[in-house]
Structures are given as structure tokens and as C-alpha cells.
Design an enzyme around this catalytic site. Structure first.
Site, PDB file in Angstrom:
ATOM      1  N   ASP A  47      -4.543  -6.308  -7.656  1.00 41.94           N
ATOM      2  CA  ASP A  47      -4.797  -5.611  -6.399  1.00 41.94           C
ATOM      3  C   ASP A  47      -5.132  -4.159  -6.765  1.00 41.94           C
ATOM      4  O   ASP A  47      -4.979  -3.738  -7.922  1.00 41.94           O
ATOM      5  CB  ASP A  47      -3.558  -5.694  -5.502  1.00 41.94           C
ATOM      6  N   HIS A  88       0.826  -1.202   0.000  1.00 42.05           N
ATOM      7  CA  HIS A  88       0.000   0.000   0.000  1.00 42.05           C
ATOM      8  C   HIS A  88       0.867   1.261   0.000  1.00 42.05           C
ATOM      9  O   HIS A  88       0.427   2.324  -0.453  1.00 42.05           O
ATOM     10  CB  HIS A  88      -0.909   0.041   1.236  1.00 42.05           C
TER      11      HIS A  88
END
Length: 495
Positions: A259, A188
Site C-alpha cells: 500500500d 492512512h
């Protein structure tokens, strides 16, 4: 293929799976569904906290009125990562707990009940299970989300989880290919690198994905990972990884989904449209976009980037058509399993979550049979900020679970900038709760300070186990409401 502009636009929309704000579909999303948008991903922010189960079912029904075959996806792993139970914390202990319990039939039953919950909401695709092998206990984003550190055990439990979920008529998605377990960077925030040799990757990281494919998993999510032994490009953008390794070598023919493309691991490298184009060219079929602009402009910009790449010859129209076809195939698989969803709706397995969490508890010293708490304790939670993967989930804390059994329990929460409270408060027993202390030097420092003052303290680790400490060291192997209640019962002897 000679596609018209309208056909090309619809095909480009078909491969997108965006998120959105609010608990009702915004106007732009309704319009996009009518224009061919193939998927939507739900987050905790989309689920009303007061009537979560009912509101999400109504929300999904609203989406399906616009497009009956839309692929609705969600991250519902159980344990730390839950969207449908974000307001209360998961009723299920999570993957590491299931791996420690060591009973594949239990894993299968738990996954079937998670499938029951997801199916009741009308959701097509669960972005689960995590089948990464947690090779490094310092891993900041996998940890208890993995079934463990042994490839064979991860593969067996991953396959059982997939079988259980898909028996409920919901598609499973094994992630994060080709394996996120041997990293110390959260994707992230930055691009992780797996520096292992090709031989180690083959022996350690790929077996659970092979097991997932053998179990019939309908989707695989690729991780935003750099794997130099396979390619110099991040896996999401690598034809060597997605086509050469996953498709050709492992033989996977289902849906490959990325993702979320706003994650810094790839967002720092390219603009969103370029990421989508390169991922599709590499072999991805669906582009997950966690965050969309308020009026949907970002989604249409992705569509235009994809169609522009086809017109420019950078993305073959046959590749785009193949990807859109796999999205349709997944929707058709879901439609064909209405009977399975009807059957699982009648298949409640009451008490299973608590039983599974209890089976995962481990205590040191193991021989201590008596419950160490006979009166309301002081419970000190040493709390780190959760990863972005966990999001807004708010599980019942161990202190709160103890208070359900021993009213008058006092709870204090301390973060990395805080100080311990008075540990001698009214002669109370002391419980210190940590999560992933192995990863946080400040947490270990405060724990050591507390134990010097109170060597009689009980320590509860809700994350990756570390060195046993205190009068009793209890590991739950998961941070969930189920795990908190199991720990409270063990500490108090409560029913």
C-alpha cells in the site's frame, strides 16, 4: 550477482510505482521511465475532469512512449473508490452491494465492465478487489468496500470479480493482505492492529485470499497492519507475513505490492527509503508511493536507499532481482492479452450498473410495495468527511438523483457541526440520507432528532446498515452514482 552500478540503479527503479501531480507526465517522470522506472500509479488528480476517459488514455499512451512495458496502476474498485469516474461517481455499486445481491455471475459481469473501462485507458493493473472480510461494522476504511462479513461469500465474490476483470486483459490485485476487516483504525492515519488469534485469522481472514490465488489473481497488496498472532512487525515489513504466510503457506507466486508508503501506519515508523528497503527484504516486489516531490527527488531518493542497502548487504541483490523480475512478468502478462482487451472493447453491457445497484436495495418494512414519494421532497444529507481511500470521488447524491425524477426537490447537507434545517418546509415529504450512521454518534443523534419531528420520514442508508428507522428504511449498501439512481427509482417509482 556482481551487478554494475547502472544495472543496480535500473533494478531499483523497476520496483517503484510512484504517483505524480498533473494531467501530463512531468519531465522528471519521463526521465525516470527512461532510466528504468517500472511502474506509475494514477489518481483522480491525474485525470482531467472534462474529458476524463480520453485524457487518461492519452496520458497513459504518453507514458508508454517513454517506456512501453511500464506497469500503470490505478485504484478502480467501483462504488465509493473510483479514480477514472471521480468527477461523476462510479457507474457501479461497489463490493458490498454485489455481495448483498448474491449473484456471482453478476459480480463477474460488473468486474468485466470495470475491466473494459480500465483497459480502454491502457492501464495494466487495477488495485482491486478488496477481499477483506468486514468483521467490524465500525471499520472506518473498509466498510462497503468489502463484499461482506462472511469469509466464504467474500471469497466467492472476490474470485468472480478477479475472473471478470482479468478476462478483460487487466491484472487484478487482491487487497489488503492478510486482512484489514477487523480494525477500527484507518491505516492512512495510524497503524491498525488485528488482535485476533492465529486460528481466527486462518478461519476468517485468509480464505478470501486463498480463493483469489486459486482464481489466478496476478497481484496481492499487503496492508499496513500489525498482526501480533503472526509477527511483531507491520505486515508490510514482515518476512513472516509476506514470505512465510503469503508465499510459502498460501503459495502465491505473483506480484506483491505495498500500500502507499506515505500512509502514517508505516510512515510514522521509518523514513520512506527505509520502508522500501524493509518491505523488499520482507518479500514485497513493488513499492507504491502515492505522493512524489515536485521534481521527483523523492523517487530518486528511494532508488538510492535501495541500491545503498544492496551495497551494504542489508538487501540481497537476488531478492531485488526477483522483485524486478515479477514486475517484468506482470508487464509481459498484460502484453500477451491484447486480444482480450480488443474483445472486451466490443462487449458493452448497457444498464448493468443500475441493475446491479437495484439488486442490492433492501427495504424495511419489506412489504411496502408502493413508492413513498409522489411529490418533490426535502432531502437532508447527513454527511461525514470521506476517508482518504475514497479521495476526490463525487458521486451523484440521492437528492440529486431524486430531483432528476421529481423536479423541485430541495436538498440540504449537514455535517457533524451543523444543525437540521426546517423539516416542515411547505409540507414536503422528508428523506434523510445517512452514510455509515453506525459509526457516527452525531449522525445518529441528528437522525433521531429528525424522526422525532417527522416520524413519516424516509431514511436512506448508503453505507453499512444500522437499525431500521422511519416510515421506510432503504439501504443501498454503497455510495455511488449507480446506487443513488437505484434508490431514487425505488422511492419514486421513476423509470
Amino acid at each position: 550477482m556482481g551487478l554494475s552500478g547502472g544495472e543496480l540503479d535500473r533494478m531499483a527503479m523497476a520496483v517503484l510505482q510512484p504517483g505524480f501531480e498533473g494531467t501530463e507526465p512531468p519531465d522528471w517522470l519521463r526521465r525516470a521511465l527512461g532510466e528504468g522506472l517500472g511502474g506509475v500509479v494514477l489518481f483522480a488528480r491525474n485525470i482531467a475532469r472534462d474529458v476524463a476517459r480520453h485524457s487518461v488514455a492519452a496520458l497513459v499512451a504518453d507514458l508508454r512512449r517513454e517506456r512501453p512495458d511500464v506497469v500503470v496502476a490505478v485504484d478502480e474498485e467501483g462504488g465509493a473508490v473510483t479514480r477514472l469516474e471521480a468527477a461523476t461517481g462510479s457507474s457501479w455499486p461497489g463490493n458490498l452491494a454485489l455481495g448483498v445481491a448474491g449473484d456471482e455471475s453478476l459480480t463477474r459481469r460488473v468486474a468485466r465492465q470495470i475491466g473494459r473501462m480500465v483497459a480502454a485507458a491502457g492501464i495494466t493493473l487495477d488495485y482491486a478487489p478488496v477481499v477483506d472480510v468486514n468483521a467490524d461494522p465500525r471499520n472506518p476504511v473498509i466498510g462497503v468496500r468489502s463484499f461482506g462479513s462472511d469469509p466464504d461469500e467474500v471469497g466467492r465474490h472476490g474470485a468472480a470479480w478477479i475472473e471478470g476483470l482479468q478476462s478483460a486483459g487487466v491484472a487484478a490485485c487482491a487487497k489488503h493482505f492478510p486482512g484489514h476487516g477487523d480494525t477500527v483504525t484507518d491505516s492512512h492515519l495510524a497503524l491498525p492492529a488485528v488482535r485476533a488469534s492465529r486460528e481466527v485469522i486462518e478461519r476468517r481472514d485468509l480464505p478470501p485470499f486463498r480463493a483469489a490465488i486459486a482464481a489466478g489473481v496476478r497481484a496481492v497488496m499487503c496492508g499496513h497492519l500489525l498482526v501480533p498472532a503472526v509477527d511483531a512487525l507491520p505486515a508490510t515489513l514482515s518476512r513472516a507475513v509476506l514470505t512465510g504466510l503469503l508465499r510459502e503457506e498460501l503459495g502465491f507466486d505473483g506480484l506483491v505490492v505495498t500500500d502507499a508508503i506515505e500512509m502514517r501506519a508505516v510512515a510514522a515508523l521509518h523514513e520512506p527509503g527505509e520502508i522500501a528497503v524493509r518491505a523488499l527484504a520482507a518479500g514485497a516486489d513493488a513499492i507504491c508511493v502515492g505522493v512524489s516531490s515536485a521534481r521527483g527527488e523523492s523517487v530518486y531518493a528511494l532508488r538510492d536507499a535501495i541500491t545503498g542497502a544492496v551495497r551494504d548487504g542489508r538487501l540481497a541483490d537476488e531478492r531485488l532481482a526477483e522483485a524486478a523480475g515479477r514486475v517484468r512478468d506482470l508487464a509481459a502478462w498484460y502484453d500477451a492479452r491484447a486480444e482480450a482487451r480488443a474483445a472486451v472493447a466490443r462487449d458493452a453491457d448497457e444498464g448493468l450498473g443500475l441493475a446491479a445497484a437495484t439488486a442490492a436495495l433492501r427495504a424495511t418494512p419489506a412489504g411496502q410495495a408502493a413508492a413513498p414519494l409522489t411529490k418533490a421532497p426535502l432531502v437532508v444529507h447527513l454527511a461525514a468527511r470521506p476517508s482518504q481511500a475514497v479521495g476526490r470521488a463525487t458521486p451523484l447524491k440521492v437528492g440529486e438523483a431524486i430531483e432528476e425524477i421529481l423536479p423541485g426537490t430541495v436538498t440540504a447537507e449537514v455535517d457533524g457541526d451543523g444543525h437540521l434545517p426546517d423539516l416542515s418546509e411547505a409540507g414536503r415529504p422528508l428523506v434523510i440520507v445517512v452514510h455509515d450512521a453506525v459509526r457516527h454518534a452525531w449522525m445518529r443523534r441528528l437522525l433521531e432528532e429528525a424522526l422525532r419531528a417527522r416520524p413519516d420520514a424516509v431514511v436512506v442508508e448508503t453505507g453499512m446498515p444500522g437499525s431500521p428507522a422511519g416510515r421506510l428504511y432503504l439501504t443501498t449498501h454503497g455510495n455511488s452514482t449507480a446506487s443513488a439512481r437505484a434508490a431514487a427509482r425505488r422511492l419514486t417509482g421513476g423509470a
